[in-house]
Design an enzyme around this catalytic site. Structure first.
Site, mmCIF file in Angstrom:
data_model
loop_
_atom_site.group_PDB
_atom_site.id
_atom_site.type_symbol
_atom_site.label_atom_id
_atom_site.label_comp_id
_atom_site.label_asym_id
_atom_site.label_seq_id
_atom_site.Cartn_x
_atom_site.Cartn_y
_atom_site.Cartn_z
ATOM 1 C CE LYS A 119 -78.138 40.770 71.470
ATOM 2 N NZ LYS A 119 -77.208 40.941 72.595
ATOM 3 C CB SER A 170 -79.506 39.464 75.781
ATOM 4 O OG SER A 170 -78.203 39.952 75.836
#
Length: 511
Positions: free
Chosen positions: A424, A399
């Site tokens: 992600k 992320s």
């Protein structure tokens, strides 16, 4: 990654779509979604008995239409009106009829369902909602929820509804889970500074560590101590989060804990009771060290090592202070370790990138639910240092870690070392609901500055390294700087990173 509006600059906000800005504005002041009673026409209430009507602020632009004929004529109904977000859309609404539970606690969860459904309807990244009729999904879930007797069972219906979206990152968490998330994001809590966990084999609550300088550390509590009681109550059978809740409390109060300590620590019986004051505890996500090397000719070089464990609210400021301190010590190159960093707040990741970058570089590209690509750029950036930089990543880097690594790599600022990242490439908004629970919704995808898709793919580093010493870097804390250098020098990825820095320095000398 959680898109938290409180930390986004106005320049960044201007580049986001209407849907993104709306979620951000909600988050900026942590205002709960508006769910207000509206007037009900007598004709609406006649066939259903007592009728409650709610209006949920939203951004739907579809024509007004009625969902369902009448949920159950023998029970009450709730009519929900979803209103648009601009002048034209305000004239449009969606009216939904469904049964209201007679069980008070289930009725409260029905309201949470309406909030969650409405937020997903207006902001979820996939406008097809995984190729299903999302309006009908509300009616179906509400009818399934109607006969239930407990709140837990009702919440499971909401989670079931969200699971049909096919996105594991769009989810509902409980009020207690949200409180823990907020502590991790804000980096502050009121407690004793103790990290505990359940030992999987014995089920006992064990002290993992104490924050340096915290009340727990000053009270002589050590790693490996077993926690037996909190304020006279046994902790047998409770999980670490429940125990942590008991340890937290208002500043100035105290908590009494009973511990079973190792007899080698000087307590022959092993049992002791400690009264610990509660204070404001700052959780720093940063650990640093300066690695010194001497050459054969007696010269000394210094490499600054910075490990970032999460992108909490204080991470960028903490890093800026740490880098400035190491610059003052004469550090000539840097290693930024993002291994096992799962991500965090979007704005913090962007702020950290700007510590290292100059100019008007693109930091990340977002793609909204309509497929529009929106680049987020720096504005006249000034890096804190231009010294050579290597970023270490692994499969646990996700992320915001991937956004940062991509920004530094694609803009030519850093060499990546390690193993392929998690992959992600989605951004979540976080909204607190009326009952204290929170809804995470995937609202955008992102691409790296060079337009590389990261989602389910990850980032492959420039140079691979073996993870044979990952455990050493995991166990290092900011309070162990004296032993950090030896552990780091034995870390194969740090060794590879230092080699890459030497290559960069030699190129700089040759030019």
């Amino acid at each position: 990654m959680e898109l938290n509006a409180r930390n986004l600059s106005s320049a960044t906000l201007r580049r986001l779509s209407c849907n993104h800005r709306r979620i951000l504005n909600t988050q900026r002041s942590l205002v709960k979604p508006k769910l207000r009673p509206c007037a009900v026409k007598k004709s609406e209430a006649r066939s259903h008995g007592e009728t409650v009507k709610y209006e949920v602020d939203g951004c739907d632009r579809s024509p007004a239409r009625l969902l369902g004929k009448s949920a159950l004529s023998a029970v009450a109904a709730v009519l929900v009106s979803i209103c648009g977000c601009d002048a034209q859309a305000l004239a449009e609404s969606l009216t939904v009829a469904f049964p209201v539970s007679k069980a008070r606690e289930v009725n409260t969860v029905q309201r949470t369902l309406v909030e969650a459904w409405g937020l997903v309807r207006e902001t979820f990244i996939d406008p097809t909602f995984n190729h299903q009729d999302w309006d009908s999904k509300l009616q179906q879930t509400m009818v399934e929820m109607f006969p239930l007797k407990s709140a837990d069972a009702a919440y499971s219906k909401i989670r079931g509804m969200l699971s049909t979206l096919g996105d594991p990152f769009t989810k509902l968490i409980s009020p207690k889970e949200y409180q823990s998330f907020r502590i991790g994001s804000d980096g502050n809590l009121q407690g004793v500074g103790l990290f505990i966990n359940v030992e999987p084999n014995s089920g006992h609550l064990i002290v993992l560590s104490c924050i340096e300088g915290s009340p727990a550390a000053r009270s002589g509590i050590h790693e490996g101590d077993e926690l037996l009681e909190i304020d006279g109550e046994s902790v047998a059978g409770i999980n670490s989060e429940a125990a942590a809740q008991k340890l937290r409390g208002r500043i100035g109060t105290t908590v009494t804990v009973k511990l079973l300590s190792d007899v080698e620590q000087g307590n022959k019986s092993g049992l002791r009771e400690v009264i610990i004051p509660r204070e404001a505890i700052k959780l720093s996500p940063l650990s640093t060290a300066v690695i010194c090397h001497r050459s054969l000719d007696g010269g000394e070089s210094k490499t600054g090592y910075v490990r970032l464990s999460t992108f909490s609210q204080t991470a960028a400021v903490d890093m800026e202070n740490a880098i400035q301190a190491m610059e003052d010590q004469g550090v000539q190159s840097y290693i930024l370790d993002l291994r096992n960093n799962p991500g965090g707040l979007v704005k913090v990741g962007l702020d950290v990138a700007q510590i290292w970058l100059d100019g008007d570089e693109t930091l990340v590209n977002t793609i909204d639910r309509e497929g529009n690509m929106l680049p987020i750029n720096m504005i006249n950036g000034h890096a804190l240092t231009r010294d050579p930089l290597v970023v270490i990543v692994n499969e646990g880097s996700a992320s915001a870690s991937e956004i940062l690594a991509g920004a530094l790599h694609d803009n030519g600022r850093a060499v990546l070392v390690g193993n392929k990242t998690f992959g992600k490439g989605k951004i979540q908004s976080v909204t607190e609901l009326h009952d204290g629970s929170a809804l995470f919704i995937t609202v955008a995808k992102y691409l790296s500055p060079a337009l590389h898709d990261i989602d389910k793919v990850g980032i492959t580093p420039d140079v691979q390294c073996t993870p044979d010493m990952f455990t050493a870097s995991k166990t290092w804390t900011s309070g162990a700087k004296s032993s950090a250098s030896s552990s780091l020098e034995a870390d194969s990825c740090v060794i590879v990173a230092e080699h890459e820095l030497e290559v960069q320095r030699s190129k700089g000398t040759a030019s």
